[in-house]
Write a protein that holds these residues in place. Structure first.
Motif, mmCIF file in Angstrom:
data_model
loop_
_atom_site.group_PDB
_atom_site.id
_atom_site.type_symbol
_atom_site.label_atom_id
_atom_site.label_comp_id
_atom_site.label_asym_id
_atom_site.label_seq_id
_atom_site.Cartn_x
_atom_site.Cartn_y
_atom_site.Cartn_z
ATOM 1 N N LYS B 139 17.763 -5.742 -1.699
ATOM 2 C CA LYS B 139 16.832 -6.833 -1.419
ATOM 3 C C LYS B 139 15.399 -6.463 -1.808
ATOM 4 N N TYR B 140 15.025 -5.203 -1.496
ATOM 5 C CA TYR B 140 13.677 -4.740 -1.848
ATOM 6 C C TYR B 140 13.779 -3.538 -2.782
ATOM 7 N N ASN B 141 12.778 -3.396 -3.663
ATOM 8 C CA ASN B 141 12.761 -2.219 -4.548
ATOM 9 C C ASN B 141 12.481 -0.946 -3.765
ATOM 10 N N ASN B 143 11.787 0.700 0.275
ATOM 11 C CA ASN B 143 12.034 0.474 1.696
ATOM 12 C C ASN B 143 11.363 1.563 2.517
ATOM 13 N N LYS B 169 10.047 -8.018 5.381
ATOM 14 C CA LYS B 169 9.293 -7.743 4.154
ATOM 15 C C LYS B 169 7.911 -7.253 4.593
ATOM 16 N N TYR B 203 14.861 3.923 -9.498
ATOM 17 C CA TYR B 203 13.544 3.320 -9.289
ATOM 18 C C TYR B 203 12.417 4.331 -9.544
ATOM 19 N N GLU B 240 3.621 -2.091 -5.757
ATOM 20 C CA GLU B 240 4.940 -2.683 -5.608
ATOM 21 C C GLU B 240 4.860 -3.902 -4.681
ATOM 22 N N ASP B 241 5.428 -5.032 -5.123
ATOM 23 C CA ASP B 241 5.409 -6.230 -4.285
ATOM 24 C C ASP B 241 6.650 -6.344 -3.407
ATOM 25 N N SER B 242 7.747 -5.755 -3.881
ATOM 26 C CA SER B 242 9.012 -5.903 -3.166
ATOM 27 C C SER B 242 9.273 -4.702 -2.251
ATOM 28 N N ILE B 243 8.677 -4.780 -1.053
ATOM 29 C CA ILE B 243 8.825 -3.664 -0.105
ATOM 30 C C ILE B 243 9.349 -4.184 1.222
ATOM 31 N N GLY B 244 10.363 -3.520 1.749
ATOM 32 C CA GLY B 244 10.882 -3.875 3.064
ATOM 33 C C GLY B 244 10.579 -2.770 4.057
#
Lengths: 439, 439
Positions: B139-141, B143, B169, B203, B240-244
Motif C-alpha cells: 500500500k505504501y512505498n 512504512n 498514511k 525500494y 516520499e509521498d507514499s508513507i504509512g
C-alpha cells in the motif's frame, strides 16, 4: 637527645588508603617542603631533623611495619622491633633497654617519647629542646609536653598543672571529660595530654627492671610476649609524684579520620582527578593510574587505591570502621624494605604482580611449595640467583621459577619485574626463607 | 524478513564505561533473562530472535565496532562494514546492496531498518511483524513505526499521521518542537519518530542507484568515502509521498545518559560495591576488581572501569560530554573479535597487558617495528607461530617475541596471556599484518 617514636596501629579509618599492612602514618598525603608527597612518618622525621638536628631517633614498632619504615625513611633508620604488640609501657621499656644495651647510651641521657603521627608545626619539635633542658636539670623524674587547648574538647585526656606558668609541676591527670568539666579544666590552665614523655634513660630502664623483672634488652625481647599489656600512663605516670609539664601552644592535630585529613589537604586534589565547577567542599586523593571525574559532588571525600574506592559524605565517613573491616583482605599494594609490590590482576589459580626493587636491594632467598613463578624483567638490571646459580638479567629477560626452586634477585639499578604466579593455592604464607648462598 | 540494525556512534556520555572503541551499546549494563549481564546490542539481538525468530539480521556498522560485535554476538552474526562513517542514508544503501548482491535476497523481500540501541519491551519487535505485513501489501512505498508519546517531549522528532488509526498514511514529519507545539501534536495523534523504517529491498536499492549512482555492492563499497554524508530522513523520507505508519504503544527509551541508565537498572549496584544505610537514590556500576564503598551518597552515579572513575550527581551527569572528551585517550580495555585485552599497567617505555583469547580464536599474524614482547601463558592451551615456526604452549610457558618477528597465537582453549611490551615508542599503530603461513 634520644627520641623514641612510637609507630603503632594498623587502622582502617582511612580505608582504602590504610589497610592491614599500611597504617595511616605511611600514606603519602602531604606535600613536603620539596613539593613531593610525604607520609606522616616522613613529615615527622623531617621535622625532628630540622628542629633538633642532633637528636638520635629510634622507631619502636612491630615487625609488620619495619619494611614500610625502611622503604620510606631509608635503610639506616634505627628500628626497635617489638616481637608482638603489648601496648606502650612494654614498647617504651623495650626501646629504653635497646638504647642502653644495643646502642650503649648512658643512663643519664635525655629520652623523649613521642607518637609518630602528630600533625604539628615545627615548633612542636623545637619544644623538645625545652623538655630536654627540664630533664637535665633533674627537677622532675618525668617531664611531659602538654598542648594548650583551643577549645574544651571531650576527646582528649588532660594534664592539670599546679599553675599556669610555661613550666609547672603537674598536680594531676584527668581522663576524657564531659563538656562542663572540660570548660572547668581550661579555666584552671589545663593542657591536652599529647603522649610526649621525657626522662633520663635510667628512669625507664629502672621501671622496666622493677615492673617487668627483665634486666637486659635480649631477655626482654625474648620473653616480650609474656609482658602484660599496659599503657605507659597506667604503669608509670600514675604512680609518679615528681612530674613537670611544659606548655606547647602551636597547632596539634590527630589525622585519624577522613574529615581531619581533608581539612589538612593543601590542594583539594592529590593524584589524577578533575572536578567540575559544581563540586563544593570535596577532596579527592587518587593513588590509581586512571583518572577520577567528579561532578556536582558536595562535602565529599573520594579516595582510590589498589585496595578499593571510597565515595563518602564527609560527615558519614567518620563511621567507616565497620565497613572497612568487612572489605576484602587481599592486600593489593605494599611497601617493603626492598621496594614494593602491586597486584595487577587476580585470576583463577594465578596472579599478575608488579615487583619494584630499589637499587642495591634484594628479595629474601626463598622458595614456594604451591606455585611456580615467571619473571619478565620490564626495566633495569640485576642478578638472579636460582638454586645457587647466578645469572645477570636486564629488560626483556625471562626467568622461570619452578615450584620448590630457591630464588632471589639483587637489583643493580631500579628493577621492575612483571611476575606471573601460577598455582592452585596462591598465598603470601607460601614462602620458605633460606640463608643466601655464598659466592 | 530482513532486519538491518544500525550500530553507530562512539559516544562519551556514558564515560568511563563508553569510550572511543566501546560505544554505549556494548556496555554490559542489564541483567538478561538468564541472570547474566548483557549489553544493549545483546539485548536487542535476543529480543528480535524471540519476537521474530525467522528474521535474518544484518548489522551495519564501522570497522571499529565489528570486533566488539563479533565478541558479543558470536562469529556467525552478519556484519556489513562501512569503510568510513557517512551518515544513515549511505549506510542503509550499502546494507541494502549487500543484501541484494552478497546475500542474494530478492528485491521484493521486506527490509526493516532499526537502531541497535532502543531500550524497549519485546512487543516493540513484535510490531515488526505488522510492519512487514504493511510492506508486503504494497500500500505504501515506505512504512514507519512510531512510538505513542507519553508526554509532550521537546527532544524527539514527530510523525503526523492523517488519522489516529492503528495504521494510517503519514501526513507530514516535524522536527523537535517547543512545548506548546508538542502538546498540539499530541492532540492530533502524532507519534515519536524512533528511526524504524520498512520497505521492500528493491525500494532502497533503487534509491541508492538513483542518488548515489553506484550499481553494485562492490562498487559502492569501493567508493563509499566519496558518498555525501546525508541522513535517510533527508535523502529519502522527505521526498516520499507514499508513507504509512503503525503505532507502537509500549515502552521506549533512549539510554543515552547516566540518568536514563540509572532509571533502568534493576538493582542499584552492578559489580563489587557496598552502600551504607545513609545512601539514597544512588547507583553504582563497577567493572573493576576492587570494591567501591559509598557512604552518605545522595542522588549519585558512581561508575568505574579500566578507563576511569565517575562520581557524579545524577542531574549534573548530563553535562559530562566536554569533561569526558578531555579525559585521557589511552584505551585500557577493548573487546575484540578474538577476545579482549586489558592494560594492567603503563610504565616508562613499557606496558603490561592481559590478553584473553576465546577458544578456537587467534590474533592476526603480525609484527612490531618498535617493541619487543614477552608472553607468559597464564592459563589455557594454544599454538604459537613465530616467523613461520609452530610451537604448542600451555600455562607457565614463555614466548619471547623480538622486534620484527612475525607472530600469532591460536587458542585451543580459553587462553590468558600476560604480555610485557618493551620499547621506546609503544603504540597500537605499530602493527604490520601478514597472511598466515600455510602448514
Amino acid at each position: 637527645m634520644q627520641i623514641i617514636l612510637l609507630s603503632g596501629g594498623s587502622g582502617k579509618r582511612l580505608w582504602p588508603l590504610s589497610n592491614d599492612v599500611r597504617s595511616k602514618q605511611f600514606i603519602k598525603m602531604f606535600y613536603g617542603e620539596d613539593g613531593q608527597l610525604e607520609s606522616m612518618v616522613q613529615r615527622v622525621y623531617r621535622q625532628i631533623k630540622t628542629a633538633a638536628p642532633s637528636a638520635d631517633i629510634t622507631i619502636a614498632t612491630s615487625k609488620k611495619q619495619a619494611s614500610a619504615i625502611h622503604n620510606q625513611l631509608g635503610d639506616k633508620v634505627d628500628i626497635c622491633v617489638e616481637p608482638t604488640r603489648r601496648d606502650t609501657f612494654p614498647a617504651i621499656a623495650l626501646a629504653a633497654m635497646y638504647l642502653k644495651d644495643e646502642k650503649n647510651i648512658p643512663e643519664n641521657e635525655t629520652v623523649i617519647v613521642c607518637p609518630v603521627d602528630p600533625y604539628v608545626d615545627n615548633s612542636y619539635f623545637e619544644c623538645f629542646n625545652e623538655l630536654a633542658d627540664m630533664v637535665q636539670t633533674g627537677k622532675y623524674n618525668l617531664n611531659l609536653m602538654g598542648v594548650e587547648p583551643t577549645y574544651p574538647s571531650e576527646k582528649y585526656g588532660y594534664i592539670i598543672p599546679e599553675n599556669k606558668d610555661h613550666i609547672s609541676k603537674v598536680a594531676e591527670f584527668k581522663e576524657k571529660p564531659d563538656l562542663p568539666t572540660a570548660e572547668k579544666y581550661l579555666a584552671q590552665g589545663a593542657l591536652w595530654n599529647c603522649g610526649v614523655f621525657a626522662f633520663k634513660l635510667g628512669y625507664v630502664v629502672n621501671r622496666a627492671k622493677e615492673l617487668l623483672d627483665y634486666h637486659s634488652y635480649k631477655d626482654l625481647h625474648k620473653y616480650y610476649g609474656e609482658a602484660t599489656k599496659i599503657s605507659f600512663d597506667y604503669a608509670v605516670v600514675e604512680h609518679e609524684d615528681s612530674i613537670g609539664s611544659v606548655r606547647y601552644n602551636g597547632s596539634w592535630k590527630d589525622i585519624g579520620s577522613w574529615n581531619t585529613f581533608a581539612e589538612e589537604m593543601h590542594e583539594p586534589v592529590i593524584g589524577k582527578a578533575v572536578m567540575d565547577d559544581t563540586c563544593e567542599n570535596t577532596n579527592i586523593i587518587n593513588e590509581l593510574n586512571i583518572p577520577i571525574l567528579a561532578m556536582g559532588a558536595k562535602d565529599m571525600i573520594i579516595a582510590a587505591s589498589n585496595d578499593g574506592i571510597l565515595v563518602a559524605d564527609k560527615h558519614q565517613s567518620s563511621y567507616i570502621k565497620p565497613y572497612a573491616e568487612k572489605m576484602e583482605q587481599q592486600v593489593m599494594y605494599a611497601e617493603k624494605s626492598w621496594g614494593s609490590f602491586t597486584v595487577l590482576d587476580v585470576l583463577p589459580e594465578s596472579m599478575i604482580i608488579k615487583v619494584v626493587l630499589l637499587p642495591q636491594h634484594q628479595l629474601h632467598y626463598h622458595s614456594h611449595e604451591h606455585r611456580e613463578e615467571v619473571w619478565t624483567i620490564v626495566s633495569g638490571e640485576g642478578t638472579v640467583i636460582i638454586d645457587g646459580k647466578r645469572r645477570d638479567v636486564s629488560d626483556g629477560d625471562v626467568v622461570r621459577l619452578p615450584i620448590g626452586s630457591k630464588h632471589t634477585v639483587i637489583a643493580s639499578t631500579r628493577l621492575v619485574i612483571n611476575e606471573t604466579q601460577i598455582g592452585k593455592e596462591i598465598s603470601v604464607e607460601d614462602k620458605i626463607k633460606y640463608e643466601m648462598p655464598e659466592f
